[in-house]
Design an enzyme around this catalytic site. Structure first.
Site, PDB file in Angstrom:
ATOM      1  N   LYS A 141      39.475  26.055   7.462  1.00 20.21           N
ATOM      2  CA  LYS A 141      38.212  25.920   7.218  1.00 20.21           C
ATOM      3  C   LYS A 141      37.995  24.741   6.234  1.00 20.21           C
ATOM      4  O   LYS A 141      38.419  24.292   5.488  1.00 20.21           O
ATOM      5  CB  LYS A 141      37.983  27.142   6.013  1.00 20.21           C
ATOM      6  CG  LYS A 141      36.446  27.311   5.702  1.00 20.21           C
ATOM      7  CD  LYS A 141      36.093  28.328   4.445  1.00 20.21           C
ATOM      8  CE  LYS A 141      34.862  28.361   4.102  1.00 20.21           C
ATOM      9  NZ  LYS A 141      34.605  29.456   3.100  1.00 20.21           N
ATOM     10  N   LYS A 159      36.916  27.100  10.982  1.00 24.77           N
ATOM     11  CA  LYS A 159      35.391  26.912  10.807  1.00 24.77           C
ATOM     12  C   LYS A 159      34.929  25.676  10.159  1.00 24.77           C
ATOM     13  O   LYS A 159      35.827  24.952   9.354  1.00 24.77           O
ATOM     14  CB  LYS A 159      35.271  28.235   9.588  1.00 24.77           C
ATOM     15  CG  LYS A 159      33.730  28.166   8.981  1.00 24.77           C
ATOM     16  CD  LYS A 159      33.658  29.348   7.941  1.00 24.77           C
ATOM     17  CE  LYS A 159      32.329  29.390   7.303  1.00 24.77           C
ATOM     18  NZ  LYS A 159      32.232  30.425   6.447  1.00 24.77           N
TER      19      LYS A 159
END
Length: 329
Positions: A196, A254
């Site tokens: 992320k 992400k």
């Protein structure tokens, strides 16, 4: 002399193009993010995410039924917590009658077979808007990880099938896995946000949950000390492999579109399912450009989700899930 192979023969019409198409989008590809809020009869559109809403629990029931009818079988829950319930430790996250816990039960009551994943991070509950506990101007790693493990157990008790830690604390997957095992939740899965990145694409999401970091003295103004530097590639592989070693069942990259090189590298390196989150900023850009008439909404939407799957995603968390499924059906 004519060429023996003319590649255009396989592009002559839609029938042959569809017959030889390598990447096919289906409802089974999608994980649907859902935003939940307190109240009754609330369907509150998020200004920076046109046609996406926060739902109170009664209208969440209706939305979940619609998703199931469309063939969308998995949801990822996020909650908008009232400011009065926020603090630095995120204690409300452990409330067995908290909004997340009630949301899990609501989904399971109305649609028992729906796969329920839950966001595990402190930022919705934090008075500082951070994914961890703030102390002496720093995000405290180990204390946060212990708390996230307690939060995960609370979600499992409420009926969650998977917990999805989105915080990027070191070692939190092992803490969560051990806590779930100790409490007997051996079948509760973990989808880890393994790679992320500290991205500028999260803005509309933070609007949706009122979870942006606050601008205060002695509080970090961004999340760069725990989310990944977007300049780094090899680090993403290391993070992901460590999460798998600690017990992650699914790993996630992400955001999506700007990180498809990372998706492919992780897909080639690991043997667990790989999820990709097509985030709020990616959604908002298409919506805004389409409203201006600068882009064909449906064409760009399909091109992007296809690119994400083509790069190696087994699961796509996307705010476009309903739009895509309605279009392809």
């Amino acid at each position: 002399m004519y060429p023996l192979r003319r590649n255009r023969r396989l592009r002559t019409n839609e029938a042959i193009r569809s017959l030889v198409r390598e990447t096919i989008i289906t409802p089974n590809d999608f994980l649907v993010p859902l935003f939940v809020t307190e109240g009754k009869g609330v369907k509150d559109e998020i200004p920076s995410m046109p046609n996406y809403f926060r739902y109170s629990l009664d209208l969440l029931e209706k939305e979940v039924k619609e998703l199931w009818k469309l063939g969308l079988k998995s949801v990822l829950l996020f909650v908008k917590v009232p400011d009065k319930l926020k603090d630095n430790q995120g204690k409300e996250a452990l409330n067995p009658n908290g909004l997340m816990q009630r949301a899990i039960k609501t989904v399971k009551n109305v649609c028992p077979d729906m796969l329920v994943m839950t966001d595990v991070a402190l930022d919705p509950y934090s008075s500082y808007g951070h994914d961890g506990i703030v102390k002496n101007g720093m995000i405290i790693n180990d204390e946060t990880s212990s708390f996230l493990a307690e939060m995960s157990v609370s979600h499992a008790k409420a009926g969650a099938n998977f917990v999805a830690p989105s915080d990027m604390m070191d070692g939190r997957i092992l803490s969560i896995r051990e806590a779930l095992e100790d409490e007997g939740f051996i079948n509760t899965g973990i989808m880890s946000y393994s790679a992320k990145y500290a991205s500028a694409f999260y803005g509309p999401f933070r609007d949706a949950l009122d979870s942006a970091p606050v601008d205060m003295v002695d509080v970090p103004k961004d999340k760069k000390t725990y989310q990944m530097d977007y300049s780094n590639r090899i680090e993403a592989i290391r993070e992901t492999e460590m999460d798998i070693d600690e017990g992650a069942d699914i790993v996630m990259v992400k955001p999506g579109l700007c990180y498809l090189d990372i998706v492919r590298e992780i897909r080639d390196a690991v043997d667990v399912p790989v999820a990709v989150y097509q985030v709020s900023g990616e959604y908002a850009m298409i919506k805004a450009a389409a409203e201006k008439g600068w882009l064909n909404h449906d064409a760009v939407m399909m091109e992007q989700v296809t690119a994400i799957k083509r790069a190696g995603a087994d699961i796509i968390a996307s705010y476009f899930a309903k739009d895509v499924v309605k279009l392809i059906s």
